[in-house]
Write a protein that holds these residues in place. Structure first.
Motif, PDB file in Angstrom:
ATOM      1  N   ASP A  80     -13.804  24.245  16.442  1.00 38.82           N
ATOM      2  CA  ASP A  80     -13.471  25.556  15.866  1.00 38.82           C
ATOM      3  C   ASP A  80     -14.164  26.701  16.595  1.00 38.82           C
ATOM      4  N   PHE A 127      -9.398  32.653  13.308  1.00 36.69           N
ATOM      5  CA  PHE A 127      -9.432  31.457  14.157  1.00 36.69           C
ATOM      6  C   PHE A 127      -8.009  30.957  14.354  1.00 36.69           C
ATOM      7  N   LYS A 128      -7.591  30.918  15.629  1.00 41.61           N
ATOM      8  CA  LYS A 128      -6.258  30.448  15.993  1.00 41.61           C
ATOM      9  C   LYS A 128      -5.165  31.190  15.214  1.00 41.61           C
ATOM     10  N   SER A 140     -14.299  29.125  20.434  1.00 40.19           N
ATOM     11  CA  SER A 140     -13.467  29.572  21.549  1.00 40.19           C
ATOM     12  C   SER A 140     -13.752  28.742  22.798  1.00 40.19           C
TER      13      SER A 140
END
Length: 342
Positions: free
Chosen positions: A146, A274-275, A148
């Motif tokens: 989780d 996140f994403k 980058s």
């Protein structure tokens, strides 16, 4: 017979004793008056390495390190503080590699190592020599699930240093070489986003647009720099604390007190992006409550917080004063933990 001169290696450090200084004298500037500590101490201040009076003083705490891995971790950390990576090691790692790093980088690297030690301890692995190729691969998948791509690459570099600095001890503990150091790190990182062509397809800005932007960029630095740097320092501190937190009954109670009232009242929950979606800010919550990130995740799963966060995303304000002003008013209410890294 090999002569002592032939055996001498300037990069290998002798074994420390319980009374050996944490920071050896050759690394302490003449004007630095910060107190040093001893190898046997439970807290290692890194202030003897910090000469800038405006820089936040950092320490290494050992209370969160599993007892069975404490001896090995202490030795390699002490070697990192006082050693220098070999030029041959640095040459293979690009122009950005450094033989020695700052006190803050040392603290962050140590935090990453302690996170690994706790993960190994949970799996009954009590020696670094038993961190096999399979163990490394399993850990890095979990650790970088989780984060980058850039952060994951930094984590891999820190973990490689565990092996590299162990080689500089008179008696290495046997830390194993992570597979990404020999195979290349790309296959161990999250997928890269965006185009890989490296081409800039954006049309250039008109000078009449660029001029005001440049003026505001200069004003931004002049007016807001102190707030932004303070926020970055606070963020680093929070992440370092979260990395060494250990689950306990007290931290579980703190999680309940911090999160359950928000759940019951319908209030927003601390979140990050996140994403492309909102996710629970595990590290931020861990730092504020004293819980480990694993404990936060388990707590969130138990109370179904992961499903609630996209519906009720909330801020993660940093505890730093807002000093910068525009027209006599604070330029913002707070700085968020996520934007402090941008």
């Amino acid at each position: 017979m090999t002569s002592p001169a032939a055996q001498y290696d300037p990069y290998v450090l002798p074994l420390p004793t319980p009374q050996t200084p944490v920071v050896l004298p050759q690394w302490i500037s003449a004007g630095n008056t910060h107190s040093n500590s001893r190898y046997c101490d439970a807290v290692w201040p890194l202030a003897p390495l910090i000469d800038n009076p405006s820089t936040y003083l950092v320490k290494i705490h050992w209370r969160q390190c599993p007892a069975l891995l404490l001896g090995e971790m202490k030795l390699i950390t002490w070697t990192m503080i006082n050693g220098r990576l070999r030029p041959t090691h640095l040459k293979a790692r690009g122009a950005g590699a450094r033989a020695r790093t700052s006190a803050h980088d040392l603290r962050d690297t140590h935090g990453e190592w302690i996170r690994l030690a706790r993960w190994l301890h949970e799996r009954r692995i009590t020696r670094l020599v038993d961190c096999t190729d399979h163990v490394w691969r399993t850990y890095i998948v979990e650790r970088c699930s989780d984060v980058s791509r850039g952060h994951a690459e930094k984590i891999c570099s820190m973990l490689t240093d565990l092996w590299a600095f162990d080689q500089l001890s008179a008696e290495p503990v046997g830390a194993t070489r992570p597979p990404w150091d020999s195979e290349g790190v790309d296959d161990f990182l999250p997928p890269a986003g965006g185009s890989d062509r490296g081409e800039n397809s954006t049309e250039p800005l008109d000078p009449q647009v660029l001029g005001p932007l440049l003026v505001w960029a200069i004003r931004f630095v002049d007016i807001f720099a102190d707030d932004i740097l303070a926020a970055w320092s606070e963020r680093c501190q929070l992440f370092a604390v979260a990395a060494v937190n250990q689950a306990s009954a007290e931290s579980h109670a703190a999680l309940e007190e911090f999160l359950l009232p928000r759940v019951g009242s319908g209030a927003p929950l601390p979140s990050i992006h996140f994403k492309g979606r909102s996710a629970l800010a595990r590290t931020y919550i861990a730092a504020l409550t004293g819980a480990s990130t694993i404990q936060v995740n388990r707590f969130a799963t138990k109370h179904q917080l992961h499903a609630l966060v996209p519906e009720r995303p909330g801020a993660c304000p940093l505890n730093v004063p807002i000093l910068g002003q525009i027209d006599g008013k604070p330029w913002r209410d707070h700085i968020d933990v996520e934007e402090s890294a941008e």
